[in-house]
Write a protein that holds these residues in place. Sequence first.
Motif, PDB file in Angstrom:
ATOM      1  N   CYS A  66       0.857  -1.183   0.000  1.00  0.00           N
ATOM      2  CA  CYS A  66       0.000   0.000   0.000  1.00  0.00           C
ATOM      3  C   CYS A  66       0.893   1.232   0.000  1.00  0.00           C
ATOM      4  O   CYS A  66       1.756   1.375   0.865  1.00  0.00           O
TER       5      CYS A  66
ATOM      6  N   GLY B 177       1.097   5.600  -1.680  1.00  0.00           N
ATOM      7  CA  GLY B 177       0.564   6.686  -2.487  1.00  0.00           C
ATOM      8  C   GLY B 177       1.635   7.103  -3.475  1.00  0.00           C
ATOM      9  O   GLY B 177       2.830   6.890  -3.243  1.00  0.00           O
TER      10      GLY B 177
ATOM     11  N   SER C 218      -2.346   9.230  -6.612  1.00  0.00           N
ATOM     12  CA  SER C 218      -3.201   8.406  -5.758  1.00  0.00           C
ATOM     13  C   SER C 218      -2.646   8.492  -4.346  1.00  0.00           C
ATOM     14  O   SER C 218      -1.445   8.376  -4.140  1.00  0.00           O
TER      15      SER C 218
ATOM     16  N   SER D 204      -3.854   7.292   1.678  1.00  0.00           N
ATOM     17  CA  SER D 204      -5.078   7.122   2.463  1.00  0.00           C
ATOM     18  C   SER D 204      -6.133   6.287   1.742  1.00  0.00           C
ATOM     19  O   SER D 204      -7.048   5.787   2.380  1.00  0.00           O
ATOM     20  N   THR D 205      -6.016   6.100   0.427  1.00  0.00           N
ATOM     21  CA  THR D 205      -7.013   5.301  -0.297  1.00  0.00           C
ATOM     22  C   THR D 205      -6.871   3.807  -0.035  1.00  0.00           C
ATOM     23  O   THR D 205      -7.826   3.061  -0.221  1.00  0.00           O
ATOM     24  N   CYS D 206      -5.675   3.364   0.398  1.00  0.00           N
ATOM     25  CA  CYS D 206      -5.505   1.929   0.655  1.00  0.00           C
ATOM     26  C   CYS D 206      -5.092   1.625   2.093  1.00  0.00           C
ATOM     27  O   CYS D 206      -5.274   0.508   2.556  1.00  0.00           O
TER      28      CYS D 206
ATOM     29  N   LYS E 276      -5.375   1.540   6.017  1.00  0.00           N
ATOM     30  CA  LYS E 276      -6.399   1.593   7.065  1.00  0.00           C
ATOM     31  C   LYS E 276      -5.694   1.583   8.417  1.00  0.00           C
ATOM     32  O   LYS E 276      -5.328   0.540   8.937  1.00  0.00           O
TER      33      LYS E 276
ATOM     34  N   ASP F  75      -2.360  14.464  -0.084  1.00  0.00           N
ATOM     35  CA  ASP F  75      -3.182  13.443   0.551  1.00  0.00           C
ATOM     36  C   ASP F  75      -3.635  13.973   1.910  1.00  0.00           C
ATOM     37  O   ASP F  75      -2.973  14.838   2.495  1.00  0.00           O
TER      38      ASP F  75
ATOM     39  N   ALA G 177      -5.937  12.520   5.609  1.00  0.00           N
ATOM     40  CA  ALA G 177      -6.637  11.435   6.300  1.00  0.00           C
ATOM     41  C   ALA G 177      -7.163  11.954   7.625  1.00  0.00           C
ATOM     42  O   ALA G 177      -6.486  12.723   8.307  1.00  0.00           O
TER      43      ALA G 177
END
Length: 192
Positions: free
Chosen positions: A63, A65, A73, A76-78, A80, A183, A185
């Motif tokens: 994972c 960015g 990308s 924070s999109t992948c 957790k 990014d 989060a």
Amino acid sequence: MFTNEFIKNGTSAVHVVDDGKQAPFFKPAIQRQEEATPQQLNKPWSKELLTIIVYDDDYKGNCFGSATPGESSGLSTCMKWPSCRSFNIPLRVEFFVDRISSPHAQPFQPGPVSIDITFTPTGKPANVLYHSTDTKPVYNGPNLILEPSFGKVFPVNIDTDGQLNVTATLHDADSGVDVIYRDSARFVILCS
């Protein structure tokens, strides 16, 4: 049947050789190949190779960015991250300007790189955690990470709810291109 005659056998063409045996029509030629020279391996450099990679340095999965010219990308999109507890995130930021097969034209001095990381606790003003620029990061060769004076790893300690914002920039003076990674989060630490 004549020797060296071509016939159709099922769905593949075969060639009948002098001894009556069939051989594939497209018999591969085995030839000694000279070793490729660096000029044959190299492809022209392109501004599309300018890249910023961001990831959690403690995370062991796949994972991350990234940002390249025209595409981005966020981590924070992948990623957790866990909720309801304080923790440390060692963010790692890497800047690349080329690849082994497509080195940047020389002589070359990379343009400025920068990192900005802020954390805004809920209901409070933003805290600037990192704000650094290096106008002349060290370039060590193709596909190697640029070495900015401010380093690559940025520990972020989060102990309250809030918003983390990360911006990294890479400027290439030769092409005039800026690559920008952005990014954010939201973290929930204080659970009831």
